[in-house]
Design a protein around this motif. Structure first.
Motif, mmCIF file in Angstrom:
data_model
loop_
_atom_site.group_PDB
_atom_site.id
_atom_site.type_symbol
_atom_site.label_atom_id
_atom_site.label_comp_id
_atom_site.label_asym_id
_atom_site.label_seq_id
_atom_site.Cartn_x
_atom_site.Cartn_y
_atom_site.Cartn_z
ATOM 1 N N ASP A 108 -11.237 -51.483 -51.662
ATOM 2 C CA ASP A 108 -11.528 -52.744 -52.343
ATOM 3 C C ASP A 108 -10.373 -53.729 -52.233
ATOM 4 O OD1 ASP A 108 -14.020 -51.847 -52.981
ATOM 5 O OD2 ASP A 108 -13.526 -51.253 -55.035
ATOM 6 N N ARG A 109 -9.140 -53.251 -52.240
ATOM 7 C CA ARG A 109 -8.002 -54.152 -52.059
ATOM 8 C C ARG A 109 -7.998 -54.754 -50.651
ATOM 9 N NH1 ARG A 109 -5.065 -50.285 -55.423
ATOM 10 N NH2 ARG A 109 -4.282 -51.315 -57.309
ATOM 11 N N PHE A 110 -8.292 -53.925 -49.662
ATOM 12 C CA PHE A 110 -8.356 -54.437 -48.288
ATOM 13 C C PHE A 110 -9.445 -55.502 -48.169
ATOM 14 C CE2 PHE A 110 -9.766 -54.625 -43.927
ATOM 15 C CZ PHE A 110 -8.593 -54.551 -43.186
ATOM 16 N N LEU A 111 -10.581 -55.254 -48.783
ATOM 17 C CA LEU A 111 -11.691 -56.214 -48.710
ATOM 18 C C LEU A 111 -11.320 -57.540 -49.368
ATOM 19 C CD1 LEU A 111 -14.745 -53.873 -49.426
ATOM 20 C CD2 LEU A 111 -13.940 -54.746 -47.217
ATOM 21 N N ILE A 112 -10.554 -57.490 -50.450
ATOM 22 C CA ILE A 112 -10.090 -58.724 -51.091
ATOM 23 C C ILE A 112 -9.216 -59.515 -50.133
ATOM 24 C CG2 ILE A 112 -8.544 -59.644 -52.875
ATOM 25 C CD1 ILE A 112 -9.557 -57.491 -54.747
ATOM 26 N N ALA A 113 -8.275 -58.837 -49.469
ATOM 27 C CA ALA A 113 -7.384 -59.518 -48.528
ATOM 28 C C ALA A 113 -8.169 -60.171 -47.399
ATOM 29 C CB ALA A 113 -6.359 -58.532 -47.967
ATOM 30 N N ALA A 114 -9.223 -59.508 -46.937
ATOM 31 C CA ALA A 114 -10.050 -60.074 -45.874
ATOM 32 C C ALA A 114 -10.901 -61.234 -46.384
ATOM 33 C CB ALA A 114 -10.939 -58.993 -45.276
ATOM 34 N N GLU A 115 -11.407 -61.104 -47.616
ATOM 35 C CA GLU A 115 -12.233 -62.165 -48.194
ATOM 36 C C GLU A 115 -11.438 -63.458 -48.361
ATOM 37 O OE1 GLU A 115 -15.364 -62.667 -49.220
ATOM 38 O OE2 GLU A 115 -16.129 -60.709 -48.605
ATOM 39 N N GLY A 116 -10.110 -63.337 -48.523
ATOM 40 C CA GLY A 116 -9.290 -64.527 -48.695
ATOM 41 C C GLY A 116 -9.444 -65.507 -47.563
ATOM 42 N N PHE A 117 -9.710 -65.010 -46.350
ATOM 43 C CA PHE A 117 -9.928 -65.876 -45.192
ATOM 44 C C PHE A 117 -11.331 -65.707 -44.625
ATOM 45 C CE2 PHE A 117 -5.240 -66.168 -44.939
ATOM 46 C CZ PHE A 117 -5.111 -67.538 -44.719
ATOM 47 N N LEU A 241 -1.726 -55.961 -53.495
ATOM 48 C CA LEU A 241 -2.012 -57.394 -53.441
ATOM 49 C C LEU A 241 -0.911 -58.145 -54.172
ATOM 50 C CD1 LEU A 241 -5.804 -57.183 -54.313
ATOM 51 C CD2 LEU A 241 -4.808 -57.455 -52.040
ATOM 52 N N ILE A 242 -0.611 -59.355 -53.701
ATOM 53 C CA ILE A 242 0.511 -60.053 -54.312
ATOM 54 C C ILE A 242 0.227 -61.495 -54.714
ATOM 55 C CG2 ILE A 242 1.463 -60.700 -52.028
ATOM 56 C CD1 ILE A 242 4.263 -60.410 -53.332
ATOM 57 N N GLN A 243 -0.482 -62.262 -53.913
ATOM 58 C CA GLN A 243 -0.481 -63.706 -54.114
ATOM 59 C C GLN A 243 -1.728 -64.261 -54.788
ATOM 60 O OE1 GLN A 243 -1.453 -62.177 -51.452
ATOM 61 N NE2 GLN A 243 -2.316 -63.467 -49.856
ATOM 62 N N TYR A 244 -2.629 -63.406 -55.231
ATOM 63 C CA TYR A 244 -3.908 -63.907 -55.706
ATOM 64 C C TYR A 244 -3.911 -64.191 -57.201
ATOM 65 C CZ TYR A 244 -5.292 -62.091 -51.176
ATOM 66 O OH TYR A 244 -5.367 -61.836 -49.832
ATOM 67 N N SER A 245 -4.516 -65.324 -57.562
ATOM 68 C CA SER A 245 -4.721 -65.644 -58.970
ATOM 69 C C SER A 245 -5.936 -64.873 -59.473
ATOM 70 C CB SER A 245 -4.965 -67.140 -59.139
ATOM 71 O OG SER A 245 -6.209 -67.514 -58.550
ATOM 72 N N LYS A 246 -6.121 -64.844 -60.796
ATOM 73 C CA LYS A 246 -7.274 -64.145 -61.352
ATOM 74 C C LYS A 246 -8.579 -64.779 -60.878
ATOM 75 C CE LYS A 246 -5.008 -62.213 -65.437
ATOM 76 N NZ LYS A 246 -5.027 -62.070 -66.907
ATOM 77 N N ILE A 249 -9.270 -63.531 -57.301
ATOM 78 C CA ILE A 249 -9.770 -62.152 -57.313
ATOM 79 C C ILE A 249 -11.244 -62.138 -57.697
ATOM 80 C CG2 ILE A 249 -9.598 -59.905 -58.464
ATOM 81 C CD1 ILE A 249 -6.571 -60.453 -58.702
ATOM 82 N N ARG A 250 -11.598 -62.912 -58.706
ATOM 83 C CA ARG A 250 -13.002 -63.027 -59.127
ATOM 84 C C ARG A 250 -13.880 -63.498 -57.965
ATOM 85 N NH1 ARG A 250 -13.806 -68.060 -62.793
ATOM 86 N NH2 ARG A 250 -13.341 -68.945 -60.748
ATOM 87 N N ASP A 251 -13.380 -64.465 -57.202
ATOM 88 C CA ASP A 251 -14.180 -65.051 -56.130
ATOM 89 C C ASP A 251 -14.227 -64.186 -54.881
ATOM 90 O OD1 ASP A 251 -14.650 -67.190 -57.772
ATOM 91 O OD2 ASP A 251 -13.136 -68.486 -56.857
ATOM 92 N N TYR A 252 -13.326 -63.198 -54.780
ATOM 93 C CA TYR A 252 -13.275 -62.378 -53.574
ATOM 94 C C TYR A 252 -14.076 -61.085 -53.699
ATOM 95 C CZ TYR A 252 -9.616 -65.612 -52.044
ATOM 96 O OH TYR A 252 -8.917 -66.733 -51.672
ATOM 97 N N PHE A 253 -14.800 -60.924 -54.803
ATOM 98 C CA PHE A 253 -15.805 -59.872 -54.924
ATOM 99 C C PHE A 253 -17.164 -60.545 -54.723
ATOM 100 C CE2 PHE A 253 -12.386 -57.483 -56.688
ATOM 101 C CZ PHE A 253 -12.749 -56.140 -56.679
ATOM 102 N N PRO A 254 -17.781 -60.437 -53.548
ATOM 103 C CA PRO A 254 -19.017 -61.195 -53.258
ATOM 104 C C PRO A 254 -20.129 -60.998 -54.271
ATOM 105 C CG PRO A 254 -18.163 -60.180 -51.269
ATOM 106 C CD PRO A 254 -17.353 -59.620 -52.401
ATOM 107 N N GLU A 255 -20.298 -59.753 -54.746
ATOM 108 C CA GLU A 255 -21.396 -59.486 -55.672
ATOM 109 C C GLU A 255 -21.121 -60.083 -57.049
ATOM 110 O OE1 GLU A 255 -18.903 -55.625 -55.778
ATOM 111 O OE2 GLU A 255 -19.009 -57.537 -54.712
#
Length: 312
Positions: A108-117, A241-246, A249-255
């Motif tokens: 899930d952390r990897f998916l967040i990093a990918a969702e960022g871009f 993960l280091i640079q993401y705001s709350k 993070i909310r927006d990087y979970f598609p569901e």
């Protein structure tokens, strides 16, 4: 001249020139400036401009703008990020249930990093030949969970050839990244796709049941049979993960993101707010509970709350 960085060893960079040949380059000192936010100013996948010296080596004079990248928290510098690779068309996260074991928190952390871009990710469940019926059932549950969110899923085995053809097909014409823990079989998969490549394949250290590092530096390979490039990366033990705001993070979970405009408050973080559509969706089983638990754990930076596949 312009080229693309295909290998980074820390002080020297291998750059692929337009004619397909490689040149060893160094980086001008002005790029290592004070205040830099990552450990590596130049990474595999970067497009650069360089000049050629009399001895045949090169000096990189400019790093061209990146369309995207994937980074994680540096293991030694907690407030600094380490960029894994740049300018990626698609990322393949290689996952194993055992020898070694990949946790849902890591995925899930990897998916967040990918969702960022908005980098498309395919989850590759590898080593299918070694799993018991119970473990294959878990793979099926995980495949249903993540495919239901919208992520591509493949099951592979280099021993039996399962999924190798499909893996090769989905890589066509792209620059793709292979990532995952040491020992999950990244290099073996690349070797199965391109047998002509000279890639080391390691085994598992049974003392700790962890993979041995066979890839020391990130490296990009041109694969003619897929008309594209593969970036093979060193095994990652943890994905911080280091640079993401709350809000990010909310927006990087598609569901979860799909319900953002359905809550009573438009700044809802989906934790305990009244009128929260996400909490209702979790209760109704429309959002996987393991994903929501990991969302809360990442939001609160509390690894003790991370869900795992045994909790499915």
């Amino acid at each position: 001249m312009q080229g693309i960085v295909t290998k980074s060893t820390g002080s020297w960079y291998e750059v692929r020139q337009p004619d397909g040949t490689n040149i060893d380059c160094r980086l001008r000192g002005q790029f290592r400036i004070k205040g830099i936010k990552n450990t590596n100013p130049l990474v595999v996948g970067d497009y650069v401009e360089f000049i050629v010296e009399n001895d045949g080596s090169g000096w990189i004079t400019q790093i061209l703008p990146r369309k995207n990248y994937i980074d994680r928290k540096s293991t030694k510098l907690s407030k600094i990020s380490h960029i894994i690779a740049a300018n990626i068309d698609k990322a393949f996260l290689v996952v194993t249930l055992t020898e070694p074991r990949t946790s849902l928190g890591f995925i899930d952390r990897f998916l967040i990093a990918a969702e960022g871009f908005r980098i498309p990710v395919c989850l590759v469940f590898n080593k299918m030949d070694i799993y018991s019926d119970e473990e294959k059932n878990v793979v099926g549950q995980l495949a249903d969970l993540y495919s239901g969110i919208g992520y591509e899923i493949l099951r592979t085995s280099t021993a039996t050839g399962e999924g190798i053809k499909e893996l090769k097909e989905t890589m066509q014409g792209r620059t793709v990244l292979f990532s995952g823990h040491s020992g999950v079989g990244k290099s073996a998969l690349i070797k199965a796709i391109a047998p002509e490549m000279d890639i080391r394949i390691g085994d598992i250290s049974h003392v700790h049941n962890k993979g041995k590092h066979t890839t020391t530096f990130a490296q990009m390979f041109r694969i003619d049979t897929i008309d594209g490039f593969i970036i093979d990366t060193p095994g990652i033990k943890e994905f911080g993960l280091i640079q993401y705001s709350k809000e990010e993070i909310r927006d990087y979970f598609p569901e979860i993101r799909q319900y953002n405009n359905c809550c009573r408050f438009n700044n809802c973080l989906h934790v305990h707010e009244p009128g929260c559509a996400v909490l209702k969706a979790v209760e109704e089983g429309k959002i996987p509970s393991s994903r929501y638990m990991n969302y809360i754990a990442i939001l609160e930076d509390d690894d003790m709350k991370i869900a795992d596949w045994k909790l499915l």
